[in-house]
Design a protein around this motif. Structure first.
Motif, PDB file in Angstrom:
ATOM      1  N   GLU A 151       0.932  -1.117   0.117  1.00  0.00           N
ATOM      2  CA  GLU A 151       0.135  -0.100   0.100  1.00  0.00           C
ATOM      3  C   GLU A 151       1.062   1.382   0.025  1.00  0.00           C
ATOM      4  N   LYS A 152       0.520   2.260  -0.714  1.00  0.00           N
ATOM      5  CA  LYS A 152       1.073   3.507  -0.800  1.00  0.00           C
ATOM      6  C   LYS A 152       0.145   4.549  -0.694  1.00  0.00           C
ATOM      7  N   SER A 153       0.365   5.520   0.261  1.00  0.00           N
ATOM      8  CA  SER A 153      -0.734   6.497   0.564  1.00  0.00           C
ATOM      9  C   SER A 153      -0.159   8.026   0.805  1.00  0.00           C
ATOM     10  N   ASP A 154      -0.431   8.920  -0.101  1.00  0.00           N
ATOM     11  CA  ASP A 154      -0.179  10.033  -0.016  1.00  0.00           C
ATOM     12  C   ASP A 154      -1.418  10.719   0.845  1.00  0.00           C
ATOM     13  N   TYR A 155      -1.134  11.128   2.095  1.00  0.00           N
ATOM     14  CA  TYR A 155      -2.254  11.525   3.172  1.00  0.00           C
ATOM     15  C   TYR A 155      -1.881  12.590   3.821  1.00  0.00           C
ATOM     16  N   ARG A 156      -2.837  13.613   3.763  1.00  0.00           N
ATOM     17  CA  ARG A 156      -2.893  14.870   4.311  1.00  0.00           C
ATOM     18  C   ARG A 156      -4.193  14.957   5.275  1.00  0.00           C
ATOM     19  N   TYR A 157      -4.093  15.478   6.596  1.00  0.00           N
ATOM     20  CA  TYR A 157      -5.100  15.705   7.660  1.00  0.00           C
ATOM     21  C   TYR A 157      -4.609  16.605   8.530  1.00  0.00           C
TER      22      TYR A 157
END
Length: 935
Positions: free
Chosen positions: A605-611
């Motif tokens: 899994e690869k995630s580009d995450y922004r919160y």
């Protein structure tokens, strides 16, 4: 030499016959003079059995010096006995012989022959058709053995079949799901369609295990099978239309209109359905399933569908599954609304407890068109193709209104208060001093969902040794949502309040595709091997723009205009999965199957995450291993058992391992946990099934053990000054559960039936007690052990005659919860005991059910105590039973309330929901059932 061999063969054959007779069914009795009781020596007993149409086997015997006889048979079928003696009237009895595998003895007792001067002048025939018979490995239910009213539906017949039950809208037998078929083909319309068809169409109902397509090609059993209930249709009932039209009025000002039409056919079945109502029912009928449920506490709906299927065979494939093409188009709309009240107690370690009360009103408007087409076909005798295509669109509009309050109390000194009292409390009131928070929240949202799904497969059968197949699917979906929140919050301990306006727009797009290859091969006759490799890729892109304002001047037409960077998020996720599965079926002896299986899963899994302030790119590669084994032992046609073991690993969702902080709801904050680990579990199950055909008994025993390792639970942190909860997922100590079940079903004679379903469960689980006012990140939360002992029982004893049916029933649900702190212990109990009765005095039918529903051990006092619940109906049939007028009254004493409860190691909650009850409805139904042509 040739004559010698022939004689030897005859001797061996006779020996085999004698051996079979020794192991066969036996029938015995004693013959006497009906008037004097004198034993009759030398009376003749003749039997005739028809194991197959067109031929019969006859045997005879005589009574001995005591007037007794015994006669054996090794064949299976309906058997007729004739008892005769010169100077006496003949007497006959009809029974059923079950073949060499069932070695019971039937005792006819004393048979009395009437003396007469004329031989064979009168004949007495005593016949009893059994509910269950056997034909090879197939269980056959005889419809004529069940008492049904004229015009009864197929579902009424199936409900009476011994061992058959309906759970969660699906039919089960011996705790295994049933695949409905008709004349060897899948039942077009699914299980629920049986409610439309008359019971009269069924000649026999056969229950058997349907082998896989591969097994029918190779002649070897690979263990992959479906439990089938096959309805054998009487001649003359096919290629005709069946259905009904129904109109209903219900108090107050409620209506329902419904129309069903179904063409029963082996080649071109069709189904048409239309309905409209405001009586809170939503019915969805497609070509392979049907849903019939409440919309919500209240609601209205309109729905229509048309479904068509065409069946045919490719030359040389008539012994396999039929080719079929299906198409379905449906359009549904509903509006649903309800009000739910809830109370929640949260457990703290040696600290102040909190008790929260809330009320939720919600409304949902939904519009959903859907189309589906399916194809399965043999291109030739060794190649099949299948394609499924689905397209759907759904638009919904939702509103929610929430009101709530929380307050603290000392253990064992709490007095429960209503939500309205908590919201109305003012400074100086005793209740106000205990209040921590009060809140009101209004939410509205609009959402659209679009989905396109295509599944495809090709399979090639390699002679008698196996097959090779390619299978895959592609799915494209999109979702967008706009939501408004308006929150009024009071932090009473801090003596402050605020109003928050929120708006967010969320957009989600997803593409998933999968392709797999399977190779199946038989190594001889006893070992089957299956190797499957599946590769799946998915891309998901989710964005959410969030706006928050505390100042009304920044709110334009109810929408805030200030960007909230703390709750704005985006996530672009790529997932590659490879699953390699190896499974086998080993058959050391014909009656025993051993089926091991092993799966190896590799997930990247690869995630580009922004919160909010969190902005990260994460890559995770995980490997899991899942072994299992299944043993199936068929000891005889009437006795079997199975044993299974499975080990599973669950990888936590990648996003839940990020350190995000969701403050959308200021009173309930959610965070991620980077320390989350994998969870594991293993389950062992045992099932035993036994039938005593002559006594019409079906018995099922089951036992299972489940062990959880590092399961994920929720840890709450509580701020006593603000009343705010903050939660995050965490691994806890594992628990386990042991379950034992007993199902017993017996037909007692012609008229009585005894049924009991009993389940005993004992479970142990752990949860974190809520952390209070502790900002130490290294603090170790306390575990709370929950032990549960549960008993469920469903008992019925019924009398079923032609005009009267009576059923006594008792339904019990009891749980005993025990915790480390005894003040949390509780013993909720629900028991319903009652009777239902049906009286048929043609053309009238009257039904009534009366029960005493008792609850105890609940914290909400209104839930406890006795409630007398009753409902009744009367129907009048006319126009040769094609028309029916019915009056139904629900919850006559207006006592029924819908309750729910949930218990965990850290919390206890109880809720009640509104729903439609205590009403009367008047309905008219017209049925257009086809009739077989008279010869």
């Amino acid at each position: 030499m040739g004559n010698f061999i022939k004689k030897l063969f005859v001797v061996l054959l006779l020996a085999l016959v004698q051996t079979a007779v020794c192991n066969a069914d036996s029938f015995k009795g004693k013959i006497v003079n009906a008037e004097t009781g004198e034993i009759l020596v030398g009376a003749t007993i003749r039997s005739e059995i028809n194991p197959q149409p067109g031929w019969s086997i006859q045997t005879s015997s005589e009574t001995d010096s005591t007037g007794c006889f015994i006669l054996d048979t090794s064949s299976e079928g309906r058997i007729m006995f004739t008892f005769s003696m010169i100077g006496y009237k003949n007497s006959r009895k009809v029974d059923y012989a079950y073949g060499p595998e069932v070695k019971d003895t039937t005792d006819f007792g004393v048979i009395k022959l009437q003396p007469t001067a004329l031989m064979l002048k009168e004949v007495e025939v005593t016949a009893k058709v059994p509910r269950i018979t056997m034909s090879g490995d197939t269980i056959v239910f005889n419809p004529e053995a069940f008492k049904l009213k004229e015009g009864a539906r197929l579902d009424e017949l199936i409900k009476k079949l011994p061992g058959v039950e309906r759970r969660d809208g699906k039919l089960y037998w011996n705790n295994k799901p049933i695949r409905m078929m008709m004349n060897g083909k899948d039942l077009f319309g699914g299980d629920q369609i049986i409610g439309q068809l008359p019971a009269e169409v069924a000649n026999k109902l056969k229950l058997y295990d349907r082998k896989s397509e591969l097994a029918r090609h190779t002649g070897n059993d690979d263990g992959e099978e479906d439990q089938v209930l096959d309805i054998q249709v009487k001649p003359g009932f096919l290629d005709k239309w069946y259905g009904d039209v129904k109109a209903q009025y219900q108090t107050k000002k409620r209506y329902m209109f419904e129309g069903n039409a179904r063409k029963l056919s082996d080649h071109d079945p069709q189904m048409l359905y239309l309905q409209a109502n405001n009586a809170n029912r939503y019915v969805d009928k497609t070509m392979n399933s049907t849903m019939n449920s409440n919309i919500d506490g209240d609601g209205k709906s309109q729905y229509g569908s048309y479904n068509y299927q065409h069946n045919w065979h490719t030359k040389g494939t008539s012994q396999y599954s039929n080719n079929r093409f299906d198409i379905s188009a449906n359009l549904g709309h509903y509006d649903g609304w309800n009000t739910i009240g809830k109370s929640t107690e949260t457990f703290f370690p040696n600290k102040e407890h909190t008790f929260a009360v809330s009320e939720n009103y919600h409304y949902k408007h939904n519009f959903k068109p859907h189309m589906e087409a399916r194809l399965f076909a043999y291109t030739d005798s060794v190649n099949t193709i299948s394609v499924t295509a689905k397209a759907s669109y759904e638009k919904s509009r939702k509103t929610n209104e929430d009101k709530g309050a929380s307050y603290g109390y000392e253990p064992n000194k709490f007095e429960y208060h209503s939500l309205n009292a908590a919201l109305a409390a003012k400074p100086g009131d005793a209740l106000y001093e205990r209040l921590i928070t009060r809140n009101r929240n209004y939410q509205s949202s609009e959402q659209q969902d679009r989905n396109l799904y295509v599944e495809y497969a090709w399979e090639h059968f390699i002679g008698k040794s196996g097959s090779f197949s390619l299978k895959g699917y592609t799915q494209i979906s999109g979702n967008n949502e706009d939501t408004h929140n308006n929150r009024d919050l009071e932090y009473l301990r801090e003596k402050r309040s605020e109003t928050v306006w929120q708006f967010y727009s969320r957009d989600n797009k997803e593409l998933t595709t999968k392709l797999g290859a399977t190779f199946e091969h038989w190594l001889g006759k006893k070992v089957y091997v299956n190797i499957t490799d599946n590769v799946k890729y998915s891309r998901t892109n989710t964005t959410r723009d969030f706006f928050t304002d505390n100042n009304k001047q920044n709110v334009v037409d109810g929408t805030p205009t200030t960007l909230d960077p703390n709750n704005t998020m985006s996530n672009l996720m790529h997932t590659w999965t490879n699953q390699l599965t190896l499974k086998s079926t080993i058959t050391p002896v014909k009656a025993l199957m051993i089926m091991p299986k092993f799966s190896w899963n590799v997930n990247r899994e690869k995630s580009d995450y922004r919160y909010g302030q969190l902005d990260t790119t994460a890559v995770r590669t995980s490997q899991t291993y899942e072994p299992s084994i299944f043993l199936k032992w068929k000891m005889s046609r009437v006795r079997n058992m199975d044993l299974s073991f499975a080990y599973n690993t669950t990888v936590p969702e990648l996003v839940s391992t990020f350190g995000y902080r969701n403050t959308v709801d200021p009173l309930y904050i959610y965070t991620g946990n980077p320390m989350l680990r994998n969870s594991h579990s293993h389950t062992t199950t045992y099932n035993y099934h036994r039938m005593w055909l002559r006594k019409q008994i079906v018995l099922g025993l089951s036992a299972s053990y489940n062990k959880d390792i590092n399961p994920i639970a929720t840890l709450y942190s509580y701020d006593s000054s603000t009343g705010v909860y903050e939660s995050k997922p965490m691994n806890v100590k594992g628990g386990d559960m042991l379950t034992f079940g007993l199902n017993y079903d017996q037909g007692i004679g012609v008229y009585f039936r005894l049924m009991n379903k009993f389940a005993l469960e004992t479970a142990k689980s752990y949860g974190f007690l809520t952390i209070v006012d502790n900002n130490d990140p290294n603090a170790v939360p306390e575990l709370n052990l929950q032990k549960r002992l549960g008993i469920n029982e469903n008992f019925e004893f019924s009398y079923e005659a032609e005009k009267v049916q009576l059923t006594l029933f008792n339904r019990l649900e009891w749980n005993r919860y025990r915790y480390d702190d005894a003040s949390y212990n509780t013993n909720p109990l629900y028991n319903s005991v009652g009777i239902n009765a049906t009286l048929r005095l043609s053309p009238f039918q009257v039904f009534m059910q009366l029960s005493d529903d008792f609850r105890s051990g609940y914290a909400t006092s209104a839930m406890n105590g006795h409630k007398l619940v009753s409902w009744a109906s009367v129907s009048y049939s006319f126009c040769k039973n094609k028309c029916q007028l019915s009056l139904f009254v629900d919850d006559i004493f207006n006592k029924d309330i819908m309750y729910d409860s949930e218990y965990s190691a850290y919390q206890r909650s109880e809720s009640s929901a509104n729903y439609i009850h205590h009403y009367a409805n008047l309905s008219f139904t017209y049925r257009f059932d086809a009739k077989a042509k008279k010869k």
